[in-house]
Design an enzyme around this catalytic site. Structure first.
Site, mmCIF file in Angstrom:
data_model
loop_
_atom_site.group_PDB
_atom_site.id
_atom_site.type_symbol
_atom_site.label_atom_id
_atom_site.label_comp_id
_atom_site.label_asym_id
_atom_site.label_seq_id
_atom_site.Cartn_x
_atom_site.Cartn_y
_atom_site.Cartn_z
ATOM 1 N N ASP A 1 -2.654 -27.819 -5.128
ATOM 2 C CA ASP A 1 -2.415 -28.325 -3.774
ATOM 3 C C ASP A 1 -1.405 -29.486 -3.774
ATOM 4 O O ASP A 1 -0.906 -29.891 -4.828
ATOM 5 C CB ASP A 1 -3.772 -28.748 -3.197
ATOM 6 C CG ASP A 1 -3.886 -28.500 -1.705
ATOM 7 O OD1 ASP A 1 -2.845 -28.386 -1.038
ATOM 8 O OD2 ASP A 1 -5.023 -28.436 -1.199
ATOM 9 N N GLU B 1 1.928 -25.913 -1.318
ATOM 10 C CA GLU B 1 2.532 -27.094 -0.671
ATOM 11 C C GLU B 1 2.950 -26.775 0.762
ATOM 12 O O GLU B 1 3.772 -27.473 1.338
ATOM 13 C CB GLU B 1 3.607 -27.752 -1.535
ATOM 14 C CG GLU B 1 4.794 -26.916 -1.918
ATOM 15 C CD GLU B 1 5.749 -26.711 -0.770
ATOM 16 O OE1 GLU B 1 5.672 -25.610 -0.178
ATOM 17 O OE2 GLU B 1 6.568 -27.611 -0.471
ATOM 18 N N GLY C 1 4.620 -24.729 2.385
ATOM 19 C CA GLY C 1 5.960 -24.376 2.854
ATOM 20 C C GLY C 1 6.814 -25.588 3.177
ATOM 21 O O GLY C 1 7.944 -25.443 3.651
ATOM 22 N N ASP D 1 -2.456 -24.671 6.850
ATOM 23 C CA ASP D 1 -3.696 -23.904 6.704
ATOM 24 C C ASP D 1 -3.934 -22.970 7.893
ATOM 25 O O ASP D 1 -3.769 -23.360 9.047
ATOM 26 C CB ASP D 1 -4.886 -24.857 6.607
ATOM 27 C CG ASP D 1 -4.883 -25.610 5.285
ATOM 28 O OD1 ASP D 1 -3.937 -25.445 4.486
ATOM 29 O OD2 ASP D 1 -5.844 -26.367 5.052
HETATM 30 C C1 GLA Z 1 -5.445 -27.971 1.714
HETATM 31 C C2 GLA Z 1 -5.154 -26.513 1.395
HETATM 32 C C3 GLA Z 1 -6.366 -25.670 1.735
HETATM 33 C C4 GLA Z 1 -7.560 -26.154 0.932
HETATM 34 C C5 GLA Z 1 -7.804 -27.631 1.187
HETATM 35 C C6 GLA Z 1 -8.842 -28.209 0.249
HETATM 36 O O1 GLA Z 1 -5.615 -28.163 3.065
HETATM 37 O O2 GLA Z 1 -4.038 -26.076 2.106
HETATM 38 O O3 GLA Z 1 -6.117 -24.306 1.488
HETATM 39 O O4 GLA Z 1 -7.318 -25.921 -0.431
HETATM 40 O O5 GLA Z 1 -6.625 -28.395 1.028
HETATM 41 O O6 GLA Z 1 -9.067 -29.561 0.460
#
Ligand code: GLA
Length: 393
Positions: A153, A186, A188, A208
């Site tokens: 991440d 990351e 995008g 997300d």
């Molecule tokens: C980010 C990622 C998610 C998930 C959360 C976990 O938001 O994009 O897919 O992994 O962190 O904290």
């Protein structure tokens, strides 16, 4: 210094400089030659992860038909880790009392693969320890545990350079020596499709996903439609071993209708997206299971040519998307975003075929052959629905 000695010294300097420039490193770990298929804890469970739950999910993946359909990676997202010990080793959360190696062994005993999550920064997005400054130590630990997949991440990264931060973990994984699918997350932000092919096996292209058909009018929310629209134009960057990742599936999580989930799944298959289920596999309705395990739709996703589908036609609320398959046939989605039924049609020229070509057409959701067509095909498509067909010359 004589001319000869001067020349020799220059040569040495030049050779040394040449040797010290790191060679361009392409990422070719031989993995993910088709889009990875699996399950991840985040969409449904967030930080509520535990050893028992992950074991239950591995059991369900093996017994529900998901494994037979091709799903293999069981991935724990954020919150499995809690701190570091005095030597800097990552320590697992007390909800994993037997430790991560035992859990990986359990998942492997089911004939499945095991995945884990970390972050390029100092902390993960849920404020657990990230891997910054511990990349090689963590990669060695993952290899020792038997990790097969790493989602990495991008929280708490400040001004870090994305390409080099991800390359550091790539090199650490390489050095650790175990084949590990490397999933870049990351969002995008730094156009990873332009550089990540040499770094990882898949890269997120958006923020997300939210379990909504559309987030129009909502803040801090990216629904299915918004994510879909961001994939248009990225198709040239995907291929065997390196995929655009429009995020994990929400199919079965309750925020969309069954027909909307069928559309969501159809598109992820046509886009050659990683198929990482995000629902509770221990508790699936028959309808949801039938969506996630439809073999003909999954075959579109897993086609060996690895070509990502693209939008070939748009007219108001109706669209046609097409994916070229290895045998020259096309998987086609007739899509209706509108709020009432609509007739959607595709001409063979939209698919790159000559208009006069006679083809067979198969409906991939109804699993039945339709009448032979020449030149075009039309179907009535329900609101928020798709017709998904395979057109074979
Ligand atoms: C980010 C990622 C998610 C998930 C959360 C976990 O938001 O994009 O897919 O992994 O962190 O904290």
């Amino acid at each position: 210094m004589s001319k000869v000695r001067k020349h020799a010294a220059c040569c040495l300097l030049f050779c040394f400089a040449a040797l010290s420039v790191p060679p361009v490193k392409a990422w070719d770990n031989g993995l993910a030659l088709t889009p990875p298929m699996g399950w991840n804890s985040w969409n449904k469970f967030g930080c509520n992860v535990s050893e028992d739950m992950i074991k239950g999910m591995a059991d369900a993946m093996a017994s529900s038909g998901m494994k037979d359909a091709g799903y293999q990676y069981v991935v724990i997202d954020d919150c499995w880790q809690v701190n570091r010990d005095a030597s800097g080793n990552i320590v697992s959360d007390p909800h994993f009392p037997s430790g991560i190696k035992a859990l990986a062994d359990y998942v492997h005993s089911k004939g499945l693969k095991f995945g884990i999550y970390s972050d390029a920064g100092s902390q993960t997005c849920a404020h657990r320890p990230g891997s910054q400054g511990h990349e090689y130590q963590d990669a060695l630990k993952y290899a020792e545990w038997g990790v097969d997949y790493l989602k990495y991440d991008w929280c708490s990264t400040g001004k870090m350079n994305a390409e080099s931060a991800y390359a550091t973990m790539r090199d650490a994984l390489k050095t650790a020596g175990r084949p590990i699918v490397f999933s870049l997350c990351e969002w995008g932000s730094h156009q990873p499709w332009l550089w990540a092919r040499d770094v990882g096996n898949l890269w997120r292209t958006t923020g997300d996903i939210s379990d909504h058909w559309s987030c129009a009018g909502r803040k801090d929310c990216t629904g299915f439609l918004e994510i879909l629209d961001k994939q248009d134009g990225l198709e040239t960057y995907a291929g065997p071993g390196h995929w655009n990742d429009p995020d994990m599936l929400e199919v079965g999580n309750g925020g969309m209708t069954t027909s909307e989930y069928r559309s969501h799944f159809s598109f992820w298959c046509l886009l050659a997206s990683p198929l990482i289920a995000g629902n509770d596999l221990r508790n699936m309705t028959l309808e949801i299971k039938e969506i996630l395990t439809n073999p003909e739709v999954i075959a579109v996703n897993q086609d060996a040519a690895g070509m990502q589908g693209r939008r070939v036609k748009k007219s108001g609320d109706t669209e046609v998307w097409s994916k070229q398959l290895q045998d020259g046939s096309r998987a086609v989605i007739l899509f209706n975003r509108g709020s009432s039924d609509a007739d959607v049609s595709v001409g063979w020229e939209d698919l790159g075929y000559p208009a006069h070509l006679s083809t067979s057409v198969r409906d991939l959701w109804q699993k039945k052959d339709l009448a032979k067509s020449t030149g075009s095909f039309s179907a009535k498509v329900a609101s928020h629905g798709v017709a998904m067909i395979k057109v074979t010359p």
